[in-house]
Scaffold this motif. Structure first.
Motif, PDB file in Angstrom:
ATOM      1  N   ARG A   1      12.543  -6.954  -7.538  1.00 29.78           N
ATOM      2  CA  ARG A   1      11.880  -7.732  -6.489  1.00 29.78           C
ATOM      3  C   ARG A   1      10.651  -8.462  -6.968  1.00 29.78           C
ATOM      4  O   ARG A   1      10.067  -9.235  -6.233  1.00 29.78           O
ATOM      5  N   GLY A   2      10.182  -8.198  -8.154  1.00 32.51           N
ATOM      6  CA  GLY A   2       8.972  -8.876  -8.597  1.00 32.51           C
ATOM      7  C   GLY A   2       8.400  -8.259  -9.855  1.00 32.51           C
ATOM      8  O   GLY A   2       9.048  -7.466 -10.509  1.00 32.51           O
ATOM      9  N   PRO A   3       7.155  -8.610 -10.182  1.00 33.95           N
ATOM     10  CA  PRO A   3       6.558  -8.175 -11.440  1.00 33.95           C
ATOM     11  C   PRO A   3       6.161  -6.703 -11.481  1.00 33.95           C
ATOM     12  O   PRO A   3       6.010  -6.136 -12.552  1.00 33.95           O
ATOM     13  N   ALA A   4       5.971  -6.046 -10.323  1.00 35.69           N
ATOM     14  CA  ALA A   4       5.585  -4.633 -10.332  1.00 35.69           C
ATOM     15  C   ALA A   4       6.763  -3.797 -10.832  1.00 35.69           C
ATOM     16  O   ALA A   4       7.912  -4.183 -10.710  1.00 35.69           O
ATOM     17  N   ALA A   5       6.472  -2.647 -11.390  1.00 33.70           N
ATOM     18  CA  ALA A   5       7.514  -1.785 -11.939  1.00 33.70           C
ATOM     19  C   ALA A   5       7.864  -0.667 -10.967  1.00 33.70           C
ATOM     20  O   ALA A   5       6.997  -0.103 -10.313  1.00 33.70           O
ATOM     21  N   VAL A   6       9.147  -0.375 -10.883  1.00 29.29           N
ATOM     22  CA  VAL A   6       9.639   0.723 -10.058  1.00 29.29           C
ATOM     23  C   VAL A   6       9.615   1.978 -10.917  1.00 29.29           C
ATOM     24  O   VAL A   6      10.145   1.983 -12.027  1.00 29.29           O
TER      25      VAL A   6
ATOM     26  N   VAL B   1      14.514   3.363  -4.285  1.00 27.99           N
ATOM     27  CA  VAL B   1      14.128   2.232  -3.460  1.00 27.99           C
ATOM     28  C   VAL B   1      15.047   2.196  -2.240  1.00 27.99           C
ATOM     29  O   VAL B   1      16.264   2.334  -2.365  1.00 27.99           O
ATOM     30  N   ALA B   2      14.449   2.036  -1.072  1.00 30.74           N
ATOM     31  CA  ALA B   2      15.199   1.947   0.184  1.00 30.74           C
ATOM     32  C   ALA B   2      14.779   0.652   0.882  1.00 30.74           C
ATOM     33  O   ALA B   2      13.795   0.626   1.618  1.00 30.74           O
ATOM     34  N   GLY B   3      15.498  -0.415   0.601  1.00 29.99           N
ATOM     35  CA  GLY B   3      15.118  -1.721   1.139  1.00 29.99           C
ATOM     36  C   GLY B   3      13.772  -2.128   0.566  1.00 29.99           C
ATOM     37  O   GLY B   3      13.569  -2.077  -0.644  1.00 29.99           O
ATOM     38  N   PRO B   4      12.808  -2.488   1.424  1.00 31.50           N
ATOM     39  CA  PRO B   4      11.490  -2.874   0.922  1.00 31.50           C
ATOM     40  C   PRO B   4      10.567  -1.678   0.660  1.00 31.50           C
ATOM     41  O   PRO B   4       9.426  -1.858   0.261  1.00 31.50           O
TER      42      PRO B   4
ATOM     43  N   GLY C   1      11.915  13.914   3.192  1.00 31.61           N
ATOM     44  CA  GLY C   1      11.243  12.826   2.501  1.00 31.61           C
ATOM     45  C   GLY C   1      10.718  11.796   3.481  1.00 31.61           C
ATOM     46  O   GLY C   1      10.878  11.923   4.697  1.00 31.61           O
ATOM     47  N   TRP C   2      10.109  10.757   2.940  1.00 35.86           N
ATOM     48  CA  TRP C   2       9.573   9.679   3.760  1.00 35.86           C
ATOM     49  C   TRP C   2       9.621   8.390   2.961  1.00 35.86           C
ATOM     50  O   TRP C   2       9.832   8.407   1.753  1.00 35.86           O
ATOM     51  N   GLU C   3       9.451   7.300   3.662  1.00 33.23           N
ATOM     52  CA  GLU C   3       9.419   5.994   3.014  1.00 33.23           C
ATOM     53  C   GLU C   3       8.000   5.451   3.050  1.00 33.23           C
ATOM     54  O   GLU C   3       7.275   5.664   4.029  1.00 33.23           O
ATOM     55  N   ALA C   4       7.627   4.788   1.966  1.00 35.48           N
ATOM     56  CA  ALA C   4       6.271   4.258   1.850  1.00 35.48           C
ATOM     57  C   ALA C   4       6.321   2.824   1.340  1.00 35.48           C
ATOM     58  O   ALA C   4       7.236   2.447   0.606  1.00 35.48           O
ATOM     59  N   GLU C   5       5.328   2.060   1.743  1.00 32.84           N
ATOM     60  CA  GLU C   5       5.189   0.698   1.227  1.00 32.84           C
ATOM     61  C   GLU C   5       4.739   0.792  -0.232  1.00 32.84           C
ATOM     62  O   GLU C   5       3.770   1.502  -0.532  1.00 32.84           O
ATOM     63  N   PRO C   6       5.410   0.105  -1.142  1.00 33.42           N
ATOM     64  CA  PRO C   6       5.023   0.178  -2.554  1.00 33.42           C
ATOM     65  C   PRO C   6       3.553  -0.142  -2.810  1.00 33.42           C
ATOM     66  O   PRO C   6       2.931   0.459  -3.687  1.00 33.42           O
ATOM     67  N   ALA C   7       2.973  -1.046  -2.028  1.00 33.38           N
ATOM     68  CA  ALA C   7       1.569  -1.416  -2.220  1.00 33.38           C
ATOM     69  C   ALA C   7       0.622  -0.264  -1.893  1.00 33.38           C
ATOM     70  O   ALA C   7      -0.517  -0.252  -2.355  1.00 33.38           O
ATOM     71  N   ALA C   8       1.095   0.724  -1.135  1.00 28.96           N
ATOM     72  CA  ALA C   8       0.252   1.864  -0.743  1.00 28.96           C
ATOM     73  C   ALA C   8       0.488   3.089  -1.626  1.00 28.96           C
ATOM     74  O   ALA C   8      -0.060   4.154  -1.374  1.00 28.96           O
TER      75      ALA C   8
END
Length: 86
Positions: A11-16, A38-41, A53-60
């Motif tokens: 999705r972009g320059p950041a690394a998973v 990764v689950a969608g965004p 578990g839970w889902e979190a915004e990558p920026a956070a």
């Protein structure tokens, strides 16, 4: 230490992170969890000692510090010594 490498993020320059990498969700009072995928965004995390578990915004989300990783490993060892299923 497992989980220290990263995979390219499509999705972009950041690394998973690699699954199993310990991460901190800063949007949830610095909750520590294992990166699961990764689950969608969002990034999927799960508690170190198991559970829902839970889902979190990558920026956070940030990588756990060395101290946080050590604390998590000690929690795992203690849980196993008590016979808890993780």
């Amino acid at each position: 230490m497992p989980g220290e490498t990263v995979q390219p993020n499509p999705r972009g320059p950041a690394a998973v992170p690699v699954p199993g990498t310990l991460m901190v969700d800063t949007s949830r009072d610095d909750r520590l969890g294992e990166f699961r995928g990764v689950a969608g965004p969002y990034w999927s995390l799960r508690p170190v000692r198991g559970g829902a578990g839970w889902e979190a915004e990558p920026a956070a989300v940030r990588r756990a510090t060395r101290k946080e990783r050590l604390h998590a490993e000690i929690e795992r060892w203690n849980a196993r010594s008590r016979g808890e299923v993780l």
